[in-house]
Each structure stands twice: as C-alpha cells, then as structure tokens.
Design a protein around this motif. Structure first.
Motif, PDB file in Angstrom:
ATOM      1  N   MET A   1       0.816  -1.196   0.000  1.00  0.00           N
ATOM      2  CA  MET A   1       0.000   0.000   0.000  1.00  0.00           C
ATOM      3  C   MET A   1       0.860   1.260   0.000  1.00  0.00           C
ATOM      4  N   LYS A   2       1.930   1.238   0.818  1.00  0.00           N
ATOM      5  CA  LYS A   2       2.836   2.387   0.871  1.00  0.00           C
ATOM      6  C   LYS A   2       3.502   2.616  -0.479  1.00  0.00           C
ATOM      7  N   LYS A   3       3.794   1.519  -1.169  1.00  0.00           N
ATOM      8  CA  LYS A   3       4.441   1.620  -2.469  1.00  0.00           C
ATOM      9  C   LYS A   3       3.512   2.305  -3.487  1.00  0.00           C
ATOM     10  N   ILE A   4       2.237   1.987  -3.457  1.00  0.00           N
ATOM     11  CA  ILE A   4       1.250   2.591  -4.364  1.00  0.00           C
ATOM     12  C   ILE A   4       1.135   4.084  -4.079  1.00  0.00           C
ATOM     13  N   ILE A   5       1.060   4.455  -2.827  1.00  0.00           N
ATOM     14  CA  ILE A   5       0.965   5.872  -2.451  1.00  0.00           C
ATOM     15  C   ILE A   5       2.224   6.612  -2.888  1.00  0.00           C
ATOM     16  N   LYS A   6       3.367   5.985  -2.701  1.00  0.00           N
ATOM     17  CA  LYS A   6       4.634   6.594  -3.100  1.00  0.00           C
ATOM     18  C   LYS A   6       4.653   6.845  -4.607  1.00  0.00           C
ATOM     19  N   TYR A   7       4.252   5.864  -5.416  1.00  0.00           N
ATOM     20  CA  TYR A   7       4.221   6.031  -6.868  1.00  0.00           C
ATOM     21  C   TYR A   7       3.162   7.056  -7.303  1.00  0.00           C
ATOM     22  N   LEU A   8       2.056   7.060  -6.613  1.00  0.00           N
ATOM     23  CA  LEU A   8       1.005   8.032  -6.920  1.00  0.00           C
ATOM     24  C   LEU A   8       1.486   9.463  -6.645  1.00  0.00           C
ATOM     25  N   LEU A   9       2.121   9.663  -5.515  1.00  0.00           N
ATOM     26  CA  LEU A   9       2.670  10.982  -5.182  1.00  0.00           C
ATOM     27  C   LEU A   9       3.770  11.387  -6.157  1.00  0.00           C
ATOM     28  N   LEU A  10       4.589  10.448  -6.544  1.00  0.00           N
ATOM     29  CA  LEU A  10       5.642  10.713  -7.519  1.00  0.00           C
ATOM     30  C   LEU A  10       5.048  11.112  -8.873  1.00  0.00           C
ATOM     31  N   ALA A  11       3.994  10.419  -9.278  1.00  0.00           N
ATOM     32  CA  ALA A  11       3.321  10.742 -10.545  1.00  0.00           C
ATOM     33  C   ALA A  11       2.707  12.138 -10.484  1.00  0.00           C
ATOM     34  N   ILE A  12       2.079  12.474  -9.366  1.00  0.00           N
ATOM     35  CA  ILE A  12       1.483  13.804  -9.205  1.00  0.00           C
ATOM     36  C   ILE A  12       2.570  14.872  -9.242  1.00  0.00           C
ATOM     37  N   LEU A  13       3.658  14.645  -8.551  1.00  0.00           N
ATOM     38  CA  LEU A  13       4.783  15.582  -8.541  1.00  0.00           C
ATOM     39  C   LEU A  13       5.338  15.763  -9.951  1.00  0.00           C
ATOM     40  N   LEU A  14       5.471  14.687 -10.682  1.00  0.00           N
ATOM     41  CA  LEU A  14       5.969  14.757 -12.056  1.00  0.00           C
ATOM     42  C   LEU A  14       5.029  15.585 -12.940  1.00  0.00           C
ATOM     43  N   LEU A  15       3.724  15.370 -12.800  1.00  0.00           N
ATOM     44  CA  LEU A  15       2.745  16.160 -13.572  1.00  0.00           C
ATOM     45  C   LEU A  15       2.835  17.646 -13.230  1.00  0.00           C
ATOM     46  N   VAL A  16       2.995  17.965 -11.967  1.00  0.00           N
ATOM     47  CA  VAL A  16       3.120  19.368 -11.543  1.00  0.00           C
ATOM     48  C   VAL A  16       4.384  19.984 -12.133  1.00  0.00           C
ATOM     49  N   VAL A  17       5.482  19.266 -12.089  1.00  0.00           N
ATOM     50  CA  VAL A  17       6.738  19.763 -12.647  1.00  0.00           C
ATOM     51  C   VAL A  17       6.604  19.983 -14.159  1.00  0.00           C
ATOM     52  N   VAL A  18       5.999  19.037 -14.851  1.00  0.00           N
ATOM     53  CA  VAL A  18       5.806  19.179 -16.303  1.00  0.00           C
ATOM     54  C   VAL A  18       4.910  20.383 -16.603  1.00  0.00           C
ATOM     55  N   PHE A  19       3.824  20.536 -15.849  1.00  0.00           N
ATOM     56  CA  PHE A  19       2.912  21.668 -16.063  1.00  0.00           C
ATOM     57  C   PHE A  19       3.653  22.992 -15.930  1.00  0.00           C
ATOM     58  N   PHE A  20       4.378  23.183 -14.839  1.00  0.00           N
ATOM     59  CA  PHE A  20       5.049  24.458 -14.610  1.00  0.00           C
ATOM     60  C   PHE A  20       6.243  24.656 -15.548  1.00  0.00           C
ATOM     61  N   SER A  21       6.855  23.581 -15.992  1.00  0.00           N
ATOM     62  CA  SER A  21       7.968  23.737 -16.933  1.00  0.00           C
ATOM     63  C   SER A  21       7.475  24.261 -18.285  1.00  0.00           C
ATOM     64  N   LEU A  22       6.214  23.983 -18.625  1.00  0.00           N
ATOM     65  CA  LEU A  22       5.655  24.533 -19.867  1.00  0.00           C
ATOM     66  C   LEU A  22       5.704  26.060 -19.858  1.00  0.00           C
ATOM     67  N   GLY A  23       5.398  26.656 -18.713  1.00  0.00           N
ATOM     68  CA  GLY A  23       5.439  28.113 -18.592  1.00  0.00           C
ATOM     69  C   GLY A  23       6.833  28.676 -18.696  1.00  0.00           C
ATOM     70  N   ILE A  24       7.814  27.872 -18.344  1.00  0.00           N
ATOM     71  CA  ILE A  24       9.209  28.308 -18.454  1.00  0.00           C
ATOM     72  C   ILE A  24       9.682  28.213 -19.900  1.00  0.00           C
ATOM     73  N   PHE A  25       9.362  27.103 -20.562  1.00  0.00           N
ATOM     74  CA  PHE A  25       9.840  26.878 -21.914  1.00  0.00           C
ATOM     75  C   PHE A  25       8.964  27.538 -22.982  1.00  0.00           C
ATOM     76  N   VAL A  26       7.701  27.802 -22.673  1.00  0.00           N
ATOM     77  CA  VAL A  26       6.785  28.466 -23.611  1.00  0.00           C
ATOM     78  C   VAL A  26       6.104  29.622 -22.858  1.00  0.00           C
ATOM     79  N   PRO A  27       6.839  30.709 -22.604  1.00  0.00           N
ATOM     80  CA  PRO A  27       6.275  31.787 -21.791  1.00  0.00           C
ATOM     81  C   PRO A  27       5.216  32.631 -22.519  1.00  0.00           C
ATOM     82  N   THR A  28       5.231  32.587 -23.846  1.00  0.00           N
ATOM     83  CA  THR A  28       4.307  33.391 -24.652  1.00  0.00           C
ATOM     84  C   THR A  28       3.629  32.491 -25.677  1.00  0.00           C
ATOM     85  N   ILE A  29       2.305  32.661 -25.809  1.00  0.00           N
ATOM     86  CA  ILE A  29       1.614  31.957 -26.894  1.00  0.00           C
ATOM     87  C   ILE A  29       1.390  32.948 -28.028  1.00  0.00           C
TER      88      ILE A  29
END
Length: 173
Positions: A1-29
């Motif tokens: 169970m702890k392993k699933i929560i750990k992977y879920l949190l890691l996946a959420i963290l990765l999505l957040v990092v990817v989302f915010f990196s878009l604003g860094i790499f594509v600051p203007t549309i």
C-alpha cells in the motif's frame, strides 16, 4: 500500500513539474486570426476603429474610458471593461503603432496577462483582409503554463470576434 501511495505521489509531482515547466519553456503563446471582408479596406478600417461600434463586435464590452491622449495618437491609453461569465475584467490598452487603413498595434494589459496585438489591413480591391497577430504572456508561471493549454480558447474567441466584425462591416455602408 505504501508503495502505491509513493508512486502516486511521484506521478502527481511529475505532472506538476511538467505543467510548470511549460510556462518556463513556452512563456508566450502566439496566434493569428484572419478574415476576408467583402468591403474595401477603408470601410473595414473605419468600422474596426470606431469607438461607437466596438461593443457590437467585442463580446462582453461594457465600457471604454480614455486615460490619456487622443484616438489614433501613438502612446494614447484607454481602459476597457469586459464582462465574461459573470466576471468583470479591466484591460488597459496603449496604442503602439498606427497607420490609417493599414495598421493598428496595441499593448493590452490586465492583472493576468500582457497581449501585444498587431492588426493589419490589406487592400484586396473590392475586398479587404484583416489579420490579427497576438503574443500573449501570462504574468506568473501558473498563467504562462495555463495559457499553453488555453491557446485554442484564445483562437476560438478571436475567430468569433473577427467574424462578428466582418458581419458588421458588411452591413455598414
């Protein structure tokens, strides 16, 4: 169970990092909107530039208040109040460049974004072409990232607005 929560949190963290990196790499549309009008360029430009007709083609426009300068004077500023989905937005616009029947460039700002908008008018004889070029930048990393996903909404809204402008130009003589 702890392993699933750990992977879920890691996946959420990765999505957040990817989302915010878009604003860094594509600051203007950037996007453009084109419409061909069945009227000469002079008529198209007059209707586009008329403060009395703006509310007929700009969705939600409630008020335009001059801040400084005069109409068509480079450096002049005005505030536009737009109401959309029950929310009210005030945008300050500054005229950056102007050439009658050819060019209208403004810098639009509010608390969320800056839009450098260039509208070009091309004479096609009995018809004219209006082309709007927009460069939208969010004022924080969240909005920059969000605008990457919202680009299609900006395009759809502008297309509808310029189609309405076309209709008004073609109905006005």
């Amino acid at each position: 169970m702890k392993k699933i929560i750990k992977y879920l949190l890691l996946a959420i963290l990765l999505l957040v990092v990817v989302f915010f990196s878009l604003g860094i790499f594509v600051p203007t549309i950037n996007y453009e909107t084109k419409v061909t009008v069945n009227n000469p360029v002079g008529q198209s430009f007059r209707v586009f530039n008329s403060p009395f007709l703006m509310s007929a083609w700009i969705p939600g426009l409630k008020n335009v208040r001059w801040i400084s300068g005069r109409q068509n004077e480079i450096g002049s500023k005005w505030a536009m109040t737009i109401e959309e989905d029950g929310n009210q937005y005030i945008m300050t616009e500054e005229l950056v460049a102007f050439k009658e029947n050819e060019l209208f460039v403004v810098k639009i700002e509010n608390e969320d974004f800056t839009n450098d908008m260039e509208v070009r008018f091309t004479d096609k004889g009995v018809t004219s072409e209006i082309c709007s070029y927009n460069h939208v930048t969010g004022k924080n990393i969240f909005l920059k990232s969000l605008f990457v996903f919202s680009k299609s909404i900006f395009i759809k809204r502008d297309k509808k607005m310029y189609e309405q402008l076309k209709k008004i130009i073609e109905e006005t003589h």
